[in-house]
Design a protein around this motif. Structure first.
Motif, PDB file in Angstrom:
ATOM      1  N   ARG A 250       0.825  -1.202   0.000  1.00 42.85           N
ATOM      2  CA  ARG A 250       0.000   0.000   0.000  1.00 42.85           C
ATOM      3  C   ARG A 250       0.861   1.255   0.000  1.00 42.85           C
ATOM      4  O   ARG A 250       2.012   1.238   0.436  1.00 42.85           O
ATOM      5  N   GLN A 253      -2.159   3.932   2.548  1.00 43.05           N
ATOM      6  CA  GLN A 253      -3.297   3.021   2.754  1.00 43.05           C
ATOM      7  C   GLN A 253      -4.040   2.679   1.463  1.00 43.05           C
ATOM      8  O   GLN A 253      -5.021   1.944   1.497  1.00 43.05           O
ATOM      9  N   PHE A 305      -3.493   8.850   6.950  1.00 38.63           N
ATOM     10  CA  PHE A 305      -2.634   8.006   6.121  1.00 38.63           C
ATOM     11  C   PHE A 305      -1.169   8.399   6.212  1.00 38.63           C
ATOM     12  O   PHE A 305      -0.321   7.809   5.545  1.00 38.63           O
TER      13      PHE A 305
END
Length: 331
Positions: A250, A253, A305
């Motif tokens: 990722r 995220q 994030f």
């Protein structure tokens, strides 16, 4: 289940495509929309259509497309009941990610300040007056409206997210039907090959989601007429020519992030795919002021994030988001 009358919604566009010698695209598009809405409809369409249908009727609407918020104004203030109904209908189309918009005094503070991106891009564009414009991955169509405000002759946005279509239609229902602007719920790969129908094609925030970025550049080139202009914005990573960051899993995220090239690598990609005069016109770090949770988008956003101990990095430890805008020409 309530069905969406896509034939009526897109009838003016179908006529326009036929008038421009693009009947082959119209036929293909009708097949795709029939499959999307009639054969395998999304389960939330009825709810989104109820939100559209309960928007209050308002006459003599003035549209302002050159402001930070796409703005709709009426001659008189709405009654308290109409204003409440308007807000409830618009909230039925949450989450709102790209914007902002202002509907007759109701301000939609979207997750993204998309006007900031437009302000970075607009000074470097060729004059859009009268041009045929395509916006790939357009979201709810915010930038499409800004393009129309710059005088584009026809704007078509494409994005497969169906909620984005209904958000777009919530604006369009108050706009003059003569305005030549549409949002199609299709993917880039759904367009006909070698379309060559547009003077300017925008691809902003799409390239890093593509497993094969070079194929995406070739697809974008095929949408342009000879002499057309590509406006490309994407995540990048600092590094020399040839460098590209490929996340292990990722990035911020997001699962579907594949390549973050350096600016010099991106310019080389454009050169290898046949574009000319490619130039980087802007590089900007994405901040939590530009992308954040709001009352109209209540899910996690950029702040969640990033590494809480070092916000210059993502939670995975990669460099934080930095975006470059590149403009290039098709020979």
């Amino acid at each position: 289940m309530t069905t969406f009358d896509w034939q009526r919604c897109f009838a003016p566009l179908f006529d326009d495509l036929d008038s421009r010698g693009l009947e082959h695209w119209r036929i293909l598009l009708q097949q795709q929309l029939r499959k999307r809405f009639d054969e395998n409809p999304h389960g939330d369409i009825a709810r989104w259509m109820r939100a559209l249908d309960t928007l209050p009727a308002i006459g003599n609407v003035k549209t302002e497309l050159d402001r930070p918020a796409i703005t709709l104004r009426a001659d008189q203030s709405l009654s308290a009941g109409a204003a409440d109904q308007l807000e409830q209908s618009l909230r039925g189309l949450m989450p709102w990610r790209k914007g902002p918009f202002e509907f007759f005094g109701t301000y939609i503070d979207t997750e993204w300040r998309s006007d900031w991106k437009w302000d970075r891009v607009a000074p470097y564009l060729s004059d859009l007056d009268g041009r045929q414009v395509l916006d790939v991955g357009c979201g709810s169509g915010y930038h499409c409206w800004r393009m129309l405000g710059e005088g584009a002759g026809r704007v078509i946005g494409i994005d497969p997210g169906l909620l984005f279509l209904f958000q777009f239609l919530s604006v369009k229902r108050y706009v003059s039907p003569e305005q030549r602007i549409d949002l199609l719920p299709v993917r880039m790969e759904d367009l006909p090959a070698k379309l060559e129908a547009f003077d300017t094609t925008f691809s902003m925030g799409v390239l890093y989601h593509r497993r094969s970025p070079l194929d995406h550049l070739l697809e974008l080139k095929d949408t342009l007429r000879p002499g057309g202009e590509l406006v490309l914005e994407t995540l990048i990573a600092d590094g020399p020519e040839g460098y590209s960051l490929m996340p292990e899993d990722r990035y911020g995220q997001m699962r579907n992030v594949w390549f973050l090239p350096s600016c010099d690598t991106l310019l080389r990609w454009l050169d290898r795919t046949g574009f000319r005069n490619a130039r980087v016109v802007d590089v900007t770090e994405t901040t939590t002021e530009e992308q954040r949770s709001t009352d109209w988008m209540r899910f996690q956003s950029l702040k969640d994030f990033l590494d809480p101990d070092d916000p210059t990095k993502t939670v995975e430890g990669y460099p934080g988001p930095k975006r470059a805008t590149v403009i290039a020409d098709k020979p």
